[in-house]
Design an enzyme around this catalytic site. Structure first.
Site, PDB file in Angstrom:
ATOM      1  N   LYS A   1       0.854  -1.195   0.000  1.00  0.00           N
ATOM      2  CA  LYS A   1       0.000   0.000   0.000  1.00  0.00           C
ATOM      3  C   LYS A   1       0.890   1.246   0.000  1.00  0.00           C
ATOM      4  O   LYS A   1       1.746   1.420   0.879  1.00  0.00           O
ATOM      5  CB  LYS A   1      -0.899  -0.038   1.238  1.00  0.00           C
ATOM      6  CG  LYS A   1      -2.103   0.864   1.176  1.00  0.00           C
ATOM      7  CD  LYS A   1      -2.991   0.593   2.392  1.00  0.00           C
ATOM      8  CE  LYS A   1      -4.232   1.452   2.398  1.00  0.00           C
ATOM      9  NZ  LYS A   1      -4.917   1.371   3.702  1.00  0.00           N
TER      10      LYS A   1
HETATM   11  C1  E4P Z   1      -8.164   2.677   3.481  1.00  0.00           C
HETATM   12  O1  E4P Z   1      -7.547   1.696   3.119  1.00  0.00           O
HETATM   13  C2  E4P Z   1      -8.112   3.245   4.822  1.00  0.00           C
HETATM   14  O2  E4P Z   1      -7.579   2.271   5.689  1.00  0.00           O
HETATM   15  C3  E4P Z   1      -9.458   3.572   5.410  1.00  0.00           C
HETATM   16  O3  E4P Z   1     -10.509   3.129   4.597  1.00  0.00           O
HETATM   17  C4  E4P Z   1      -9.599   4.934   5.954  1.00  0.00           C
HETATM   18  O4  E4P Z   1     -10.873   5.054   6.553  1.00  0.00           O
HETATM   19  P1  E4P Z   1     -11.259   6.203   7.587  1.00  0.00           P
HETATM   20  O5  E4P Z   1     -11.461   7.472   6.828  1.00  0.00           O
HETATM   21  O6  E4P Z   1     -12.519   5.717   8.220  1.00  0.00           O
HETATM   22  O7  E4P Z   1     -10.114   6.313   8.555  1.00  0.00           O
END
Ligand code: E4P
Length: 217
Positions: free
Chosen positions: A87
């Site tokens: 990622k």
């Molecule tokens: C994406 O991979 C992130 O981990 C995540 O969806 C972020 O979500 P949030 O805005 O609820 O922190």
């Protein structure tokens, strides 16, 4: 549509896996910290623990922000387990790193995407997944789902293979609207996934069926 769970909580991952509908897991440094998983060794072990629970792709985020750092870190993450997806943040060096990993056949998830232009760049760099943050856009009065629709149109125009991974999904309506738009994947909390189960007519209908069954016994 693939369902990913967005957490580093092993119990919730096990619960979603047991439902039989889980296709993968996304994590980020904040989700790791929330579970008390800090320090490189613990974080790396946690990724392997997650991979051992689920069958699908598990996103593991690099914390370097320079190209060389991302390559070194991403290669180490990818070597941890065949299910790991590297990622990478949507920044200039991240785009370069994404191209490097795609050329090597290593799966990537370009994260922190908030515009269609960023999504186009991620696809050009060969990203496996590209994560637009629906909920965080909604939080600032911007149409998160509108962005998913815009990216769907652009990707379909050119037949990009990059999968739209709707992230920062917070509720059942986000999931259903992403499904209508044609998002390839959504990642959200267990509460949103389990929210899809609920309908009062299902509960009252089942209660009635069970009551009527008892009449004959
Ligand atoms: C994406 O991979 C992130 O981990 C995540 O969806 C972020 O979500 P949030 O805005 O609820 O922190």
């Amino acid at each position: 549509m693939k369902f990913f769970i967005d957490t580093a909580n092993l119990d919730q991952i096990r619960e979603a896996q047991a439902l039989g509908i889980l296709d993968g897991v996304t994590t980020n440094p904040s989700l790791m910290a929330k579970e008390g998983i800090t320090g490189e060794a613990k974080i790396l072990k946690h990724y392997v623990d997650i991979c051992d629970i689920v069958d699908g792709d598990v996103s593991a985020e690099v914390i370097s922000t320079d190209y060389e750092g991302m390559i070194k870190e991403g290669e180490a993450l990818a070597a941890l387990h065949p299910q790991i997806v590297v990622k990478i943040p949507m920044i200039k060096d991240g785009v370069k790193a994404c191209k490097y990993f795609s050329d090597k056949g290593i799966k990537t998830n370009v994260t922190l995407v908030f515009s269609a232009g960023q999504a186009l760049l991620a696809a050009k760099a060969g990203a496996t997944y590209m994560s637009p943050f629906v909920g965080r856009l909604d939080d600032i009065s911007t149409d998160g789902l509108g962005l998913i629709a815009e990216i769907r149109l652009i990707y379909d125009n050119y037949g990009f293979d990059t999968q739209i991974l709707a992230a920062s999904v917070r509720n059942t309506m986000h999931i259903m609207n992403c499904a209508k738009i044609g998002s390839d994947v959504m990642t959200g909390p267990l509460s949103a996934i389990e929210g899809l189960l609920k309908h009062p007519l299902t509960d009252s209908g089942l209660a009635q069926f069970l009551k009527d069954y008892q009449k004959g016994n």
